[in-house]
Design an enzyme around this catalytic site. Structure first.
Site, PDB file in Angstrom:
ATOM      1  N   HIS A  28       5.466  -5.005   8.872  1.00 27.08           N
ATOM      2  CA  HIS A  28       5.483  -6.389   9.366  1.00 27.08           C
ATOM      3  C   HIS A  28       5.661  -7.379   8.217  1.00 27.08           C
ATOM      4  O   HIS A  28       4.709  -8.045   7.794  1.00 27.08           O
ATOM      5  CB  HIS A  28       4.198  -6.686  10.141  1.00 27.08           C
ATOM      6  CG  HIS A  28       4.174  -6.027  11.485  1.00 27.08           C
ATOM      7  ND1 HIS A  28       3.021  -5.696  12.143  1.00 27.08           N
ATOM      8  CD2 HIS A  28       5.184  -5.631  12.301  1.00 27.08           C
ATOM      9  CE1 HIS A  28       3.315  -5.135  13.311  1.00 27.08           C
ATOM     10  NE2 HIS A  28       4.631  -5.073  13.415  1.00 27.08           N
ATOM     11  N   THR A  36      -6.200   0.539  11.973  1.00 26.68           N
ATOM     12  CA  THR A  36      -6.430   0.713  10.526  1.00 26.68           C
ATOM     13  C   THR A  36      -6.531  -0.598   9.755  1.00 26.68           C
ATOM     14  O   THR A  36      -6.983  -0.602   8.617  1.00 26.68           O
ATOM     15  CB  THR A  36      -5.271   1.514   9.900  1.00 26.68           C
ATOM     16  OG1 THR A  36      -4.045   0.833  10.201  1.00 26.68           O
ATOM     17  CG2 THR A  36      -5.227   2.933  10.412  1.00 26.68           C
ATOM     18  N   ASN A  73      -2.942  -7.018   8.859  1.00 24.57           N
ATOM     19  CA  ASN A  73      -3.835  -6.951   7.691  1.00 24.57           C
ATOM     20  C   ASN A  73      -3.790  -8.254   6.889  1.00 24.57           C
ATOM     21  O   ASN A  73      -4.782  -8.669   6.312  1.00 24.57           O
ATOM     22  CB  ASN A  73      -3.557  -5.701   6.857  1.00 24.57           C
ATOM     23  CG  ASN A  73      -2.374  -5.859   5.944  1.00 24.57           C
ATOM     24  OD1 ASN A  73      -2.498  -6.400   4.856  1.00 24.57           O
ATOM     25  ND2 ASN A  73      -1.203  -5.403   6.383  1.00 24.57           N
ATOM     26  N   SER A 126       1.774  -9.823  10.589  1.00 25.23           N
ATOM     27  CA  SER A 126       1.082  -8.774   9.817  1.00 25.23           C
ATOM     28  C   SER A 126      -0.416  -8.872  10.069  1.00 25.23           C
ATOM     29  O   SER A 126      -1.072  -9.831   9.660  1.00 25.23           O
ATOM     30  CB  SER A 126       1.386  -8.955   8.324  1.00 25.23           C
ATOM     31  OG  SER A 126       0.430  -8.254   7.559  1.00 25.23           O
ATOM     32  N   CYS A 143      -8.283   1.512   6.813  1.00 27.92           N
ATOM     33  CA  CYS A 143      -7.787   2.294   5.674  1.00 27.92           C
ATOM     34  C   CYS A 143      -8.231   1.702   4.333  1.00 27.92           C
ATOM     35  O   CYS A 143      -8.681   0.554   4.263  1.00 27.92           O
ATOM     36  CB  CYS A 143      -6.271   2.393   5.755  1.00 27.92           C
ATOM     37  SG  CYS A 143      -5.458   0.906   5.200  1.00 27.92           S
ATOM     38  N   CYS A 186       0.867  -1.178   0.000  1.00 31.38           N
ATOM     39  CA  CYS A 186       0.000   0.000   0.000  1.00 31.38           C
ATOM     40  C   CYS A 186       0.906   1.231   0.000  1.00 31.38           C
ATOM     41  O   CYS A 186       2.134   1.125   0.126  1.00 31.38           O
ATOM     42  CB  CYS A 186      -0.861  -0.005   1.260  1.00 31.38           C
ATOM     43  SG  CYS A 186       0.176   0.031   2.751  1.00 31.38           S
ATOM     44  N   GLU A 240       0.613  -0.593  16.431  1.00 32.73           N
ATOM     45  CA  GLU A 240      -0.231   0.553  16.093  1.00 32.73           C
ATOM     46  C   GLU A 240      -1.160   0.888  17.263  1.00 32.73           C
ATOM     47  O   GLU A 240      -1.347   2.056  17.618  1.00 32.73           O
ATOM     48  CB  GLU A 240      -1.057   0.252  14.832  1.00 32.73           C
ATOM     49  CG  GLU A 240      -1.935   1.435  14.431  1.00 32.73           C
ATOM     50  CD  GLU A 240      -2.898   1.115  13.296  1.00 32.73           C
ATOM     51  OE1 GLU A 240      -2.522   0.347  12.385  1.00 32.73           O
ATOM     52  OE2 GLU A 240      -4.027   1.636  13.335  1.00 32.73           O
TER      53      GLU A 240
HETATM   54  S1  SF4 Z   1      -2.713   2.335   7.473  1.00 35.11           S
HETATM   55 FE1  SF4 Z   1      -3.261   1.335   5.550  1.00 35.11          FE
HETATM   56  S2  SF4 Z   1      -2.162   2.540   4.007  1.00 35.11           S
HETATM   57 FE2  SF4 Z   1      -1.201   2.984   5.974  1.00 35.11          FE
HETATM   58  S3  SF4 Z   1       0.459   1.496   6.162  1.00 35.11           S
HETATM   59 FE3  SF4 Z   1      -1.284   0.611   7.202  1.00 35.11          FE
HETATM   60  S4  SF4 Z   1      -2.245  -0.651   5.614  1.00 35.11           S
HETATM   61 FE4  SF4 Z   1      -0.911   0.772   4.553  1.00 35.11          FE
END
Ligand code: SF4
Length: 521
Positions: free
Chosen positions: A251, A374, A434, A432, A404, A222, A336
């Site tokens: 990550h 996010t 996400n 990770s 995000c 991203c 985060e």
């Molecule tokens: S918040 Fe979204 S755009 Fe920003 S680093 Fe994380 S995954 Fe990527």
């Protein structure tokens, strides 16, 4: 299923392979070990006879055999000083100087053998026409080969371009050549490894077959991850190595290893950074306490926090300043989350589940706000938001979604491929968030899904019986990993790829001002 033919030059090699297969209760009807004879001339003759019998058995009337599948197993000599007696080499390519055969599925078999407890290296293998003499190892190693044998290249002709693998267990090394006092011990260790490796060949054969591969799009990096990696690269360019990075910049194991090779040093805390050093804060953000500590120690810092994470920090500060209790929906321990909670620790509470909502104790039930990590799964987070709304009808959320765009798009994309796939592979590292959410999203769509750092993590059993494999990649996974997975699958049979595009992305973030000024843009 057609049986796999495993070629072994010597009687002792064939016996070791058969013993390994028998110990794993693999029937002859599934894997057939054929003794093919010592040296390239006998190997070529055996290859012709294997091809002729395949032609006779399955394609009568054709002059040339169609693609088959073939494995070569035996002992071999090391050319690389990193290899030890008893190690296993899985050939990525075999060449005798005239014929070169690619073995694209090598990483899949290598991963399988490693999980079986063997020490495994993947790399090119050279086939030569006589025993390698003392002093000749370096010349052969200069071709890029890591191991040498006398049969693989001519034997692979019998595969006629079909899936092929070569496994060589190391019996001698440049330091202990084939005619030396260590020959017998080296041979015994190699045959033991060969026996141990044999059952994986049956699993490889069961995974062979043509496939459709659906590629989830968007996938991989991203804008926030690209920016964070560029920040470390620019810091290294401008300040020279080492540059310290607090926590993993993103990550992903491959990204971290690549940057480490370039001179980055990853640390968990600022206390590990020497005075006066340059430090980059990772894309996941840091709490004000960390910034204050860096300032106190006069460390030169560059902030790679993704602007979309920084936006959540700003919202947390604003709600806290306005007297709200801020429920942060996220996962405990994630960097985060720790960074965001650190913005207003006295006014924030972590909410990981609907059950946590009942534990919120606001001073004023009319002043409850919620924010999100996010990288959450949208469907999972919406259930918690509903529970907050049910308990605190006046609860307020962020101006725009905290989850995000990259997380949202990748979840939509994996859902689209999961519906059509027998199996989904998600490229990404175990830490990770996400990427893990992508696995969960695919599984919620009813398809078995696995997180893999690369092709070596793919278990061959997962692939057996699959005709459509979906591939997605988390926002921190390099695009090259997806290419490596597709190439490895193509080593098991013909692969047709199709991009399943649910969105296009054009988001870009600017660099921090201190780097921009030095970089001159
Ligand atoms: S918040 Fe979204 S755009 Fe920003 S680093 Fe994380 S995954 Fe990527």
């Amino acid at each position: 299923m057609k049986p796999l033919t495993v070629c072994a030059a010597l009687r002792v090699e064939a016996r070791a392979l058969r013993r390994g297969l028998r110990a794993a209760s693999i029937p002859d009807a599934q894997v057939r070990v054929v003794r093919t004879g010592y040296g390239p001339a006998r190997a070529a003759a055996s290859a012709a006879s294997i091809a002729a019998s395949a032609r006779g058995a399955s394609r009568p009337g054709l002059a040339e055999p169609g693609p088959g599948m073939l494995a070569v197993g035996g002992v071999g000599g090391a050319l690389s000083a990193d290899l030890r007696v008893g190690d296993v080499v899985v050939a990525s390519r075999v060449s005798d100087g005239t014929v070169t055969v690619e073995c694209a599925s090598a990483p899949l078999l290598a991963g399988e053998l490693r999980r079986a407890g063997l020490r495994v290296t993947t790399g090119p293998v050279a086939t030569v026409d006589r025993l390698v003499r003392k002093g000749e190892h370096a010349t052969l190693a200069a071709t890029g080969a890591i191991a040498v044998d006398m049969e693989s290249a001519p034997l692979l002709a019998a595969a006629a371009g079909g899936p092929a693998v070569v496994v060589r267990a190391i019996s001698d090394t440049p330091a202990h050549p084939i005619v030396s006092p260590g020959t017998i011990t080296g041979g015994i260790a190699a045959l033991r490894s060969l026996r141990q490796a044999a059952p994986a060949l049956a699993r490889w054969a069961a995974a062979v077959g043509p496939r459709q591969v659906l590629l989830a799009s968007p996938r991989s990096f991203c804008a926030g991850v690209e920016r964070a990696i560029e920040i470390v690269e620019l810091a290294l360019e401008q300040h020279g190595a080492p540059v310290y990075v607090r926590k993993q910049i993103v990550h992903n194991a491959t990204v971290v290893a690549d940057l480490e090779r370039a001179g980055a040093i990853f640390v968990d805390e600022l206390s590990e950074v020497p005075d006066g050093a340059n430090v980059v804060f990772s894309a996941h953000g840091v709490s004000p306490d960390v910034r204050a500590e860096a300032a106190r120690r006069n460390l030169a810092t560059v902030d790679a926090t993704c602007p979309l994470v920084a936006k959540v920090h700003a919202e947390a500060r604003r709600f806290a300043a306005d007297g709200y209790l801020v429920a942060l929906i996220g996962h405990a321990g994630h960097e985060e989350v720790e960074g965001t909670l650190g913005e207003a620790p006295a006014s924030m509470a972590l909410v990981e589940s609907v059950a946590d909502v009942a534990r919120l104790r606001p001073a004023d039930s009319g002043k409850v706000a919620y924010l999100m990590q996010t990288t959450l799964a949208a469907d999972e987070a919406s259930g918690i938001v509903d529970a907050i709304g049910d308990r605190f009808p006046a609860a307020t959320g962020p101006g725009t979604d905290d989850i995000c765009y990259a997380t949202t798009n990748r979840q939509h994309a994996v859902r689209a491929i999961a519906a059509e796939s027998d199996l989904v592979l998600v490229a990404g590292s175990a830490n990770s968030s996400n990427s893990q959410r992508l696995v969960e999203t695919a599984e919620r769509a009813g398809t078995k899904a696995y997180l893999v750092d690369g092709p070596e993590d793919i278990q061959l059993d997962w692939l057996a019986g699959t005709s459509t494999v979906g591939i997605a990649a988390g926002a921190s996974a390099p695009p090259a990993i997806v290419g490596q997975i597709v190439t490895a699958l193509a080593g098991l049979g013909e692969v047709q790829t199709k991009d399943v595009v649910v969105a296009t992305e054009s988001v870009q973030f600017g660099l921090p001002k201190e780097l921009r000024q030095r970089a001159g843009n």
